[in-house]
Design an enzyme around this catalytic site. Sequence first.
Site, PDB file in Angstrom:
ATOM      1  CG  ASN A 141       2.009  -9.781  -3.371  1.00  0.00           C
ATOM      2  OD1 ASN A 141       2.845  -8.903  -3.159  1.00  0.00           O
ATOM      3  ND2 ASN A 141       0.714  -9.545  -3.324  1.00  0.00           N
ATOM      4  NE  ARG A 185      -3.128  -8.912   6.893  1.00  0.00           N
ATOM      5  CZ  ARG A 185      -2.187  -8.691   5.969  1.00  0.00           C
ATOM      6  NH1 ARG A 185      -1.196  -7.852   6.245  1.00  0.00           N
ATOM      7  NH2 ARG A 185      -2.239  -9.289   4.795  1.00  0.00           N
ATOM      8  NE  ARG A 226       5.484 -10.445  -0.521  1.00  0.00           N
ATOM      9  CZ  ARG A 226       4.308 -10.128  -0.041  1.00  0.00           C
ATOM     10  NH1 ARG A 226       3.643 -11.006   0.703  1.00  0.00           N
ATOM     11  NH2 ARG A 226       3.750  -8.955  -0.263  1.00  0.00           N
ATOM     12  CB  ILE A 259     -11.589   0.294 -10.639  1.00  0.00           C
ATOM     13  CG1 ILE A 259     -10.898   0.049 -11.984  1.00  0.00           C
ATOM     14  CG2 ILE A 259     -12.927  -0.443 -10.599  1.00  0.00           C
ATOM     15  CD1 ILE A 259     -10.570  -1.396 -12.245  1.00  0.00           C
ATOM     16  N   GLY A 293       0.787  -1.223   0.000  1.00  0.00           N
ATOM     17  CA  GLY A 293       0.000   0.000   0.000  1.00  0.00           C
ATOM     18  C   GLY A 293       0.821   1.274   0.000  1.00  0.00           C
ATOM     19  CG  HIS A 335      -7.266  -6.421  -2.974  1.00  0.00           C
ATOM     20  ND1 HIS A 335      -6.232  -5.548  -2.731  1.00  0.00           N
ATOM     21  CD2 HIS A 335      -6.668  -7.605  -3.234  1.00  0.00           C
ATOM     22  CE1 HIS A 335      -5.076  -6.187  -2.841  1.00  0.00           C
ATOM     23  NE2 HIS A 335      -5.330  -7.448  -3.146  1.00  0.00           N
TER      24      HIS A 335
END
Length: 354
Positions: A190, A238, A192, A101, A63, A106
């Site tokens: 990504n 998280r 990973r 957009i 981000g 996401h």
Amino acid sequence: IGPRAESIEMLGDKAQAKETMKEAGVPVIMGSDGAISNIHAAHTLARDLGYPVMVKASAGGGGRGIRIVHSDDELEAQMTAAKQEALACFGNDEIYIEKFIEDPKHIEIQILADNYGDVIYLGERDCSMQRRNQKVLEEAPSPASFMNEELRAKMGKAACTAAKVCGYRNAGTIEFLVDKNGEFYFMEMNTRIQVEHPITEAVTGVDLVKQQLLIASGQRLSIKQEDIKLSGHAIECRINAENPLLDFRPSPGKIKSLFIPGGPGIRVDTAVYQGYEIPPYYDSMIGKLIVHGKTREEAVAKMTWALSEFIVDGVATNVDFQLKLIRRPEFLEGNYDNGFLNRTDILADERSKE
């Protein structure tokens, strides 16, 4: 363990990655052809695309180096800010511009690729619950009303194409933005395994870390695409050492007491313990709370219980914030997009008491 250096290099530059995907036929968001630095060219492109547009760091992630621009008057200042942040975070101040957009989801696709050209996808993760482009909560599969088996298959095949065109090996994630009509666009890859990978493990039964090791040892994928079946629903919160009432300011310090919830369908990934000193130097995330249920409703109920039982004394955390978040009607209905947390003050009642 992980992809080839050439693949990381190819995908690490987001502007270059976007061009690669475009050539491979993977849907991409309209925008600049590579990095852009000339302000006059930027104005011309932004007007052609139509505001709002996004200015993004070519070497970005997490981000960082992202700005939304709503008019010509803002463009130069926002480009400068994005370049400065990109240079500070990534040592590279190149930026590119793409169409913004509005109100997207996401949604990312987990893939596994071996050394022999076999690539499979393992369903999707919905990572739309974000605050300032930082993921807060993820779930699998997506609760979006437009998500169905047909769209999942189309996105999965596009993700596999993206991996193959880069000669990708091992575990990786293709991230897409999806509009309200279910049209999806490549955002980035990504290279990973990601923080939110446990929810994919929960709904597929596939140990992604084990698969990484097997692939790295030279073995072929023993799992075929037809073997991947999604079972139930998983959610990850998280858990961060931060104070939501003080604009999510990091909260380093010593953990005086700690109680980690457990039980069937509840998993906590963390390295902290009672007496652990949380340093001020790193990301504020101190753990991941993952639940799995037969249905989304059961998963939400388990997460509610687990968050209510999660105790971290000595530092401020976002546990209560997460608890309030999963009780919101927008979350319960699955009716949220990337901008939900930027528009909604979850702690408005607490702030008024202050």
